[in-house]
Design a protein around this motif. Structure first.
Motif, PDB file in Angstrom:
ATOM      1  N   VAL A 298     -12.768  36.909 -54.544  1.00 21.19           N
ATOM      2  CA  VAL A 298     -14.110  36.859 -55.753  1.00 21.19           C
ATOM      3  C   VAL A 298     -15.046  36.264 -54.032  1.00 21.19           C
ATOM      4  N   GLU A 299     -16.211  37.057 -54.538  1.00 18.64           N
ATOM      5  CA  GLU A 299     -17.365  36.325 -54.033  1.00 18.64           C
ATOM      6  C   GLU A 299     -18.350  35.889 -54.572  1.00 18.64           C
ATOM      7  N   VAL A 300     -18.087  35.771 -56.117  1.00 21.53           N
ATOM      8  CA  VAL A 300     -18.944  34.958 -56.449  1.00 21.53           C
ATOM      9  C   VAL A 300     -17.819  34.790 -57.567  1.00 21.53           C
ATOM     10  N   LEU A 301     -18.399  33.275 -58.452  1.00 20.29           N
ATOM     11  CA  LEU A 301     -17.994  32.294 -59.462  1.00 20.29           C
ATOM     12  C   LEU A 301     -18.958  31.218 -60.294  1.00 20.29           C
ATOM     13  N   ASN A 302     -18.011  31.197 -61.243  1.00 17.65           N
ATOM     14  CA  ASN A 302     -18.869  30.933 -62.205  1.00 17.65           C
ATOM     15  C   ASN A 302     -18.283  29.964 -63.172  1.00 17.65           C
ATOM     16  N   LEU A 303     -18.821  28.333 -62.882  1.00 16.76           N
ATOM     17  CA  LEU A 303     -17.519  27.539 -63.096  1.00 16.76           C
ATOM     18  C   LEU A 303     -18.090  26.702 -64.621  1.00 16.76           C
ATOM     19  N   THR A 304     -17.578  26.641 -65.368  1.00 16.72           N
ATOM     20  CA  THR A 304     -17.669  25.645 -66.667  1.00 16.72           C
ATOM     21  C   THR A 304     -17.134  23.926 -66.448  1.00 16.72           C
ATOM     22  N   ILE A 305     -17.629  22.999 -67.436  1.00 14.17           N
ATOM     23  CA  ILE A 305     -17.263  21.608 -66.847  1.00 14.17           C
ATOM     24  C   ILE A 305     -15.694  21.661 -66.378  1.00 14.17           C
ATOM     25  N   GLU A 306     -14.690  22.232 -67.736  1.00 15.45           N
ATOM     26  CA  GLU A 306     -13.637  21.997 -67.350  1.00 15.45           C
ATOM     27  C   GLU A 306     -12.851  22.828 -66.549  1.00 15.45           C
ATOM     28  N   THR A 307     -13.263  23.869 -65.988  1.00 12.93           N
ATOM     29  CA  THR A 307     -12.625  24.741 -65.263  1.00 12.93           C
ATOM     30  C   THR A 307     -13.001  23.778 -63.921  1.00 12.93           C
ATOM     31  N   VAL A 308     -13.497  22.839 -63.451  1.00 16.41           N
ATOM     32  CA  VAL A 308     -13.769  22.364 -62.112  1.00 16.41           C
ATOM     33  C   VAL A 308     -13.021  21.087 -62.185  1.00 16.41           C
ATOM     34  N   GLU A 309     -12.428  20.376 -63.392  1.00 16.56           N
ATOM     35  CA  GLU A 309     -12.124  18.963 -64.178  1.00 16.56           C
ATOM     36  C   GLU A 309     -10.308  20.260 -63.646  1.00 16.56           C
ATOM     37  N   MET A 310      -9.691  21.542 -63.590  1.00 19.20           N
ATOM     38  CA  MET A 310      -8.344  22.075 -63.661  1.00 19.20           C
ATOM     39  C   MET A 310      -8.133  22.293 -62.216  1.00 19.20           C
ATOM     40  N   PHE A 311      -9.634  22.514 -61.467  1.00 19.23           N
ATOM     41  CA  PHE A 311      -9.435  22.790 -60.359  1.00 19.23           C
ATOM     42  C   PHE A 311      -9.082  21.221 -59.197  1.00 19.23           C
ATOM     43  N   ASN A 312     -10.043  20.285 -59.792  1.00 17.79           N
ATOM     44  CA  ASN A 312      -9.088  19.189 -59.208  1.00 17.79           C
ATOM     45  C   ASN A 312      -7.242  18.710 -59.609  1.00 17.79           C
ATOM     46  N   VAL A 313      -7.027  18.729 -61.219  1.00 19.60           N
ATOM     47  CA  VAL A 313      -6.147  18.446 -61.706  1.00 19.60           C
ATOM     48  C   VAL A 313      -4.681  18.705 -59.819  1.00 19.60           C
ATOM     49  N   VAL A 324     -15.859  33.377 -51.542  1.00 19.99           N
ATOM     50  CA  VAL A 324     -16.701  32.831 -52.346  1.00 19.99           C
ATOM     51  C   VAL A 324     -18.049  32.444 -51.713  1.00 19.99           C
ATOM     52  N   SER A 325     -18.774  33.039 -51.791  1.00 18.32           N
ATOM     53  CA  SER A 325     -20.881  32.709 -51.412  1.00 18.32           C
ATOM     54  C   SER A 325     -21.727  31.974 -52.165  1.00 18.32           C
ATOM     55  N   GLN A 326     -21.318  32.536 -53.423  1.00 17.14           N
ATOM     56  CA  GLN A 326     -21.841  31.989 -54.742  1.00 17.14           C
ATOM     57  C   GLN A 326     -21.272  31.542 -55.388  1.00 17.14           C
ATOM     58  N   LEU A 327     -21.642  30.442 -55.812  1.00 13.01           N
ATOM     59  CA  LEU A 327     -21.085  29.001 -56.491  1.00 13.01           C
ATOM     60  C   LEU A 327     -21.612  28.936 -57.362  1.00 13.01           C
ATOM     61  N   SER A 328     -21.748  29.298 -58.699  1.00  8.24           N
ATOM     62  CA  SER A 328     -22.651  27.919 -59.912  1.00  8.24           C
ATOM     63  C   SER A 328     -21.966  27.344 -61.082  1.00  8.24           C
ATOM     64  N   LEU A 329     -22.493  25.764 -60.654  1.00  8.66           N
ATOM     65  CA  LEU A 329     -21.522  24.849 -61.608  1.00  8.66           C
ATOM     66  C   LEU A 329     -22.176  24.199 -62.469  1.00  8.66           C
ATOM     67  N   ALA A 330     -21.419  24.425 -63.714  1.00  6.40           N
ATOM     68  CA  ALA A 330     -21.926  24.056 -64.957  1.00  6.40           C
ATOM     69  C   ALA A 330     -21.680  22.170 -65.478  1.00  6.40           C
ATOM     70  N   SER A 338     -15.146  15.498 -59.197  1.00 11.87           N
ATOM     71  CA  SER A 338     -14.531  16.808 -58.975  1.00 11.87           C
ATOM     72  C   SER A 338     -14.974  17.159 -58.236  1.00 11.87           C
ATOM     73  N   VAL A 339     -16.314  17.131 -57.283  1.00 17.93           N
ATOM     74  CA  VAL A 339     -17.467  18.259 -57.169  1.00 17.93           C
ATOM     75  C   VAL A 339     -17.317  17.870 -55.533  1.00 17.93           C
ATOM     76  N   PRO A 340     -16.951  16.585 -54.914  1.00 20.28           N
ATOM     77  CA  PRO A 340     -16.493  16.726 -53.530  1.00 20.28           C
ATOM     78  C   PRO A 340     -14.904  17.702 -53.079  1.00 20.28           C
ATOM     79  N   ASN A 341     -14.045  17.586 -53.488  1.00 20.31           N
ATOM     80  CA  ASN A 341     -12.667  18.190 -53.752  1.00 20.31           C
ATOM     81  C   ASN A 341     -13.387  19.389 -54.133  1.00 20.31           C
ATOM     82  N   LEU A 342     -13.799  19.554 -54.892  1.00 17.32           N
ATOM     83  CA  LEU A 342     -13.643  21.255 -55.405  1.00 17.32           C
ATOM     84  C   LEU A 342     -15.008  22.255 -53.851  1.00 17.32           C
ATOM     85  N   MET A 343     -16.038  20.944 -53.551  1.00 21.09           N
ATOM     86  CA  MET A 343     -16.913  22.049 -52.727  1.00 21.09           C
ATOM     87  C   MET A 343     -16.119  22.617 -51.355  1.00 21.09           C
ATOM     88  N   MET A 344     -14.822  21.292 -51.193  1.00 23.32           N
ATOM     89  CA  MET A 344     -14.255  21.673 -49.646  1.00 23.32           C
ATOM     90  C   MET A 344     -13.298  23.239 -49.750  1.00 23.32           C
TER      91      MET A 344
END
Length: 452
Positions: A298-313, A324-330, A338-344
């Motif tokens: 995937v090159e373009v990824l758009n995540l909602t609040i809930e999905t950001v939390e899933m990634f963190n778990v 991934v070259s473009q990331l959109s966060l709601a 959760s953002v620091p761990n996600l961005m890594m």
């Protein structure tokens, strides 16, 4: 010499029965005789009304000569038992008229048993776009199911239910050899009885949107507090040509098999429970790793609040998503931890888009306490070149966040801020405050756009 035009009318009629409305229209341009033999009907539409009005509409449809070609047939009505025979006769008459677009919105109430479409809907050789809804049940398909021209399929609150035969949903997709787009709105897989596999070798765009995130009155099923049925234990994706995925739903317990090799863009809203909140203990009940690994291209990824939390778990087991070259966060005021761990997980990220609230903070003794900003040292090594903030009010807390972004993102070249302001004075203050912030990158430009 035009040998076909010399054939008897009945043979030409038979040949014409295999033509779509588009092909028939083209044929009428080639021969005056063919022009007299075919009647092109651009659109037949019934948009609700009384039973008498519907009967009149059906009479018009049934009066069409065999030589007529129908481009688009649209039927919208509330399901009633006395309608079924009329609907079925109507559909039987139009699907054999070179139909290109079929739109059926037959509203079936929750208290009703169901309404199954007649089998000939699924043997139309010419239809390229099919829209089916709402509350329909597809229980079995004819043995000769075939939709060789179907490219776009839209399902609105449609259920599939196997009756001991091969999976109806999987059969429908396999009978559509040129299908490119599948949209499922109001989707509730737990109410289906199916094989749990989304499979198509030609599908390019897939949209799955759940109607609502609620717990059913039946209560807990197999220890699942959402009350979901066992058929929702797993979902597999075998869609090797898929390039776009929008997926908004509860997460099943696992994804046994995932083939998303061609996926370029993914929009994800994945929830664990009715409240949408992922907790650490969910790692013992759910295993979405095959799905997440399926996003490796995937090159373009758009995540909602809930999905950001899933990634963190599941942070420790999620691999690097290097493409991934473009990331959109709601995000929101409560989901910045959760953002620091996600961005890594995105080492080659170039564009970061923040869709909504920019700041996490709370008040303690009249002092604003920022729990997320101080830990943003990861920004120092972040390769982001473009930062877009799409919901900015100009508060002191937001400005503090922007200070960290501009002061730590050393590769930043462009910052686009969409702000809200009630007056020209407020606009000026927001613009000046942002332009005066120190920047880690000498190439960084700041653009501010205001919405009314």
């Amino acid at each position: 010499m035009d040998r076909i035009s010399n054939l008897p009318d009945e043979i030409i009629h038979h040949i014409g029965s295999f033509l779509s409305a588009k092909e028939a229209a083209f044929a009428t341009l080639l021969s005056k005789r063919w022009r007299n033999l075919f009647t092109i009907v651009p659109k037949l539409r019934f948009n609700g009304g009384s039973l008498k009005h519907f009967e009149d509409f059906v009479d018009v449809v049934l009066s069409l000569p065999l030589t007529s070609r129908v481009r688009t047939f649209s039927l919208k009505c509330k399901h009633e038992a006395q309608y079924e025979d009329l609907i079925n006769r109507c559909l039987l008459h139009v699907v054999n008229r070179g139909l290109l677009v079929l739109k059926l919105h037959i509203k079936v109430g929750r208290q009703e048993h169901y309404y199954s479409l007649p089998p000939h809907v699924f043997t139309c050789k010419t239809v390229s776009t099919m829209k089916l809804g709402s509350g329909l049940l597809i229980q079995s398909l004819p043995d000769d199911v075939s939709l060789p021209a179907l490219k776009s399929l839209f399902l609105d609150s449609v259920r599939f239910f196997d009756d001991g035969r091969p999976c109806a949903f999987k059969t429908l997709l396999s009978a559509s050899p040129v299908l490119q787009e599948l949209v499922m709105n109001g989707n509730k897989w737990e109410r289906w009885k199916w094989c749990g596999v989304v499979s198509s070798t030609t599908l390019q765009r897939l949209t799955i949107r759940r109607g609502d995130f609620t717990t059913y009155e039946e209560g807990v099923i197999d220890g699942d507090p959402r009350g979901l049925a066992h058929e929702f234990d797993y979902v597999s994706f075998d869609t090797p040509a898929l390039t776009y995925l929008e997926y908004s739903d509860y997460v099943p317990k696992e994804y046994p098999s995932v083939n998303l090799h061609s996926l370029v863009e993914a929009n994800l809203n994945l929830c664990a429970a009715e409240e949408g909140v992922w907790e650490d203990e969910h790692a013992d009940s759910f295993n979405p790793m095959n799905l997440i690994v399926g996003f490796k291209n995937v090159e373009v990824l758009n995540l909602t609040i809930e999905t950001v939390e899933m990634f963190n778990v599941f942070n420790e087991t999620i691999p690097m998503l290097e493409k991934v070259s473009q990331l959109s966060l709601a995000l929101s005021n409560f989901h910045w931890f959760s953002v620091p761990n996600l961005m890594m997980k995105f080492p080659n990220l170039k564009t970061l888009i923040i869709e909504d609230s920019l700041h996490y903070g709370y008040h303690r003794d009249e002092e604003v306490v920022c729990e997320c900003v101080s830990g943003y040292s990861f920004l120092l090594s972040c390769p982001v070149e473009v930062l877009k903030i799409n919901d900015y009010d100009g508060s002191d807390e937001e400005l503090e966040q922007m200070k960290h972004f501009l002061g730590k993102l050393s590769c930043l070249e462009l910052v686009e801020v969409r702000a809200k302001a009630a007056s020209s004075d407020v606009k000026l203050k927001i613009t000046v405050d942002l332009l005066m912030l120190p920047r880690a990158s000498t190439k960084c430009k700041v653009k501010v756009k205001f919405s009314r």
